[in-house]
Design a protein around this motif. Structure first.
Motif, short mmCIF file in Angstrom:
data_model
loop_
_atom_site.label_atom_id
_atom_site.label_comp_id
_atom_site.label_asym_id
_atom_site.label_seq_id
_atom_site.Cartn_x
_atom_site.Cartn_y
_atom_site.Cartn_z
N PRO A 43 -7.51 12.78 -6.13
CA PRO A 43 -7.12 11.74 -7.08
C PRO A 43 -6.15 10.72 -6.52
CG PRO A 43 -6.05 13.82 -7.62
CD PRO A 43 -7.08 14.12 -6.57
N LEU A 44 -5.24 11.16 -5.64
CA LEU A 44 -4.26 10.22 -5.08
C LEU A 44 -4.96 9.16 -4.23
CD1 LEU A 44 -1.33 9.44 -4.87
CD2 LEU A 44 -1.09 11.03 -2.94
N LYS A 45 -5.89 9.58 -3.38
CA LYS A 45 -6.63 8.63 -2.56
C LYS A 45 -7.55 7.77 -3.42
CE LYS A 45 -6.73 11.28 1.76
NZ LYS A 45 -7.62 11.93 2.77
N PHE A 46 -8.22 8.41 -4.37
CA PHE A 46 -9.19 7.71 -5.20
C PHE A 46 -8.52 6.59 -6.00
CE2 PHE A 46 -11.61 7.16 -9.14
CZ PHE A 46 -12.91 6.97 -8.65
N PHE A 47 -7.51 6.97 -6.79
CA PHE A 47 -6.83 5.98 -7.62
C PHE A 47 -5.91 5.09 -6.79
CE2 PHE A 47 -7.90 9.28 -10.76
CZ PHE A 47 -8.58 8.50 -11.68
N GLY A 48 -5.37 5.66 -5.69
CA GLY A 48 -4.50 4.86 -4.84
C GLY A 48 -5.22 3.68 -4.23
N ARG A 49 -6.46 3.91 -3.77
CA ARG A 49 -7.22 2.83 -3.16
C ARG A 49 -7.64 1.78 -4.18
NH1 ARG A 49 -10.80 6.72 0.86
NH2 ARG A 49 -9.15 7.02 2.44
N ILE A 50 -8.06 2.24 -5.36
CA ILE A 50 -8.43 1.28 -6.41
C ILE A 50 -7.21 0.47 -6.83
CG2 ILE A 50 -9.25 1.04 -8.78
CD1 ILE A 50 -10.94 3.54 -8.35
N GLY A 51 -6.09 1.18 -7.07
CA GLY A 51 -4.87 0.48 -7.44
C GLY A 51 -4.39 -0.44 -6.35
N GLY A 52 -4.55 -0.01 -5.09
CA GLY A 52 -4.12 -0.84 -3.96
C GLY A 52 -4.89 -2.14 -3.90
N ILE A 53 -6.21 -2.09 -4.21
CA ILE A 53 -7.02 -3.31 -4.20
C ILE A 53 -6.52 -4.29 -5.27
CG2 ILE A 53 -9.33 -4.23 -4.70
CD1 ILE A 53 -10.47 -1.65 -3.46
N PHE A 54 -6.25 -3.78 -6.48
CA PHE A 54 -5.73 -4.63 -7.55
C PHE A 54 -4.39 -5.25 -7.13
CE2 PHE A 54 -8.95 -2.73 -10.10
CZ PHE A 54 -9.08 -3.50 -11.24
N PHE A 55 -3.53 -4.39 -6.56
CA PHE A 55 -2.19 -4.85 -6.18
C PHE A 55 -2.26 -5.92 -5.10
CE2 PHE A 55 1.71 -4.71 -3.71
CZ PHE A 55 2.68 -4.73 -4.71
N ILE A 56 -3.08 -5.71 -4.08
CA ILE A 56 -3.18 -6.66 -2.97
C ILE A 56 -3.75 -7.99 -3.44
CG2 ILE A 56 -4.39 -7.14 -0.81
CD1 ILE A 56 -4.16 -4.12 -0.19
N VAL A 57 -4.81 -7.94 -4.26
CA VAL A 57 -5.39 -9.19 -4.78
C VAL A 57 -4.35 -9.94 -5.62
CG1 VAL A 57 -7.14 -10.19 -6.29
CG2 VAL A 57 -7.76 -8.34 -4.73
N GLY A 58 -3.64 -9.19 -6.47
CA GLY A 58 -2.61 -9.82 -7.30
C GLY A 58 -1.48 -10.39 -6.47
N ALA A 59 -1.08 -9.65 -5.42
CA ALA A 59 0.01 -10.11 -4.56
C ALA A 59 -0.40 -11.36 -3.80
CB ALA A 59 0.41 -9.01 -3.60
#
Length: 293
Positions: free
Chosen positions: A229-245
């Motif tokens: 779950p950490l990798k799964f949600f971490g990668r999805i969340g990371g994509i949102f965060f990077i695009v937003g940043a």
């Protein structure tokens, strides 16, 4: 040592007797005692009667439940029968019975789950799309399980009673792949042996290769979500965060160079993406903590 050879069957009156006879001959040659267990998945033909006539134990579903649900019942019945080694094969004759003693031998050598790999051997009559799909699945599952695999969809396998007892399946489609993933995550030893396979009738499980691939990938993602779950949600969340940043940096650049943000919606979208990314990553942390309990 009690060996139970299990065969799920749905309207297989034309092939099941030949499969049972072939297995019986090979087991006799190998000098191995065994019990047949046929899982009748609500057949409307003579599958049940022919299986009993051949001396098999038969467990029937009141209606057709599908292979995954039938496999779950198979595990329960094998545990109830106190099987030491469980052989799972198909009723259509795709897997030659002469490889069954080889599966058993690998279990006796200490492996918990032994897979008969068609793609490490000589696959016959497997459609191109299914071959390509299996290669892709094998690469993904090999990486996820850290185990080299060549055939993750094979229905020809042997495993111990402990595997049947401890691995709880949740999916309704890719039971073959789910058992592999859960076995590696729970520390069971997995071994592949090369086998040959025969061309059989068209699959009853799916209408097209594309439908199969779509459903299989969805279930692989579900398993990946449950076990990493950490990798799964971490990668999805990371994509949102990077695009937003990145969008936020662009807004900041506009402010510094032109004196205005270039529109409120753009600013709001940046903030929403960053907050969503953080929330998804935090959810991954919480899920990972709950998994460890």
């Amino acid at each position: 040592m009690k060996i139970v050879i299990t065969i799920p069957a749905y309207n297989e009156e034309s092939t099941l007797p030949k499969v049972l006879q072939e297995i019986a001959e090979e087991m006799k040659k190998a000098g191995l005692a065994y019990t047949f267990l046929v899982l009748d998945d609500g057949s409307t033909d003579k599958t049940k009667e022919l299986a009993k006539k051949a001396g098999a134990l038969v467990v029937s579903n009141k209606r057709n439940l599908g292979l995954a649900e039938t496999f779950k019942r198979e595990l329960e019945e094998c545990v109830r029968l106190q099987a030491d080694i469980i052989i799972h094969t198909d009723a259509d004759g795709q897997y030659p019975a002469r490889f069954i003693p080889l599966l058993i031998k690998e279990v006796e050598r200490g492996h918990d789950l032994v897979l008969g790999s068609r793609f490490a051997g000589n696959p016959e009559g497997i459609p191109l799309m299914k071959r390509l799909g299996n290669i892709a699945f094998a690469k993904v599952l090999s990486k996820l399980t850290k185990t080299r695999l060549t055939d993750t969809t094979t229905g020809f396998r042997a495993f111990t009673r402990e595997v049947a007892e401890k691995i709880k399946l949740i999916n309704t489609f890719t039971y073959t792949q789910e058992q592999i993933i859960r076995a590696t995550k729970q520390g069971f030893s997995i071994k592949e042996i090369p086998i040959e396979s025969r061309k059989t009738r068209k699959s009853k499980l799916f209408k097209s290769s594309f439908q199969y691939a779509w459903r299989a990938w969805i279930n692989i993602l579900r398993i990946y979500r449950d076990y990493e779950p950490l990798k799964f949600f971490g990668r999805i969340g990371g994509i949102f965060f990077i695009v937003g940043a990145l969008l936020g940096l662009y807004v900041l650049y506009e402010v510094l160079t032109t004196g205005h943000a270039g529109g409120i919606p753009r600013t709001i979208l940046s903030a929403v993406l960053i907050m969503s990314g953080i929330q998804i990553m935090l959810f991954g942390f919480l899920a990972d903590m709950s998994r460890g309990k």
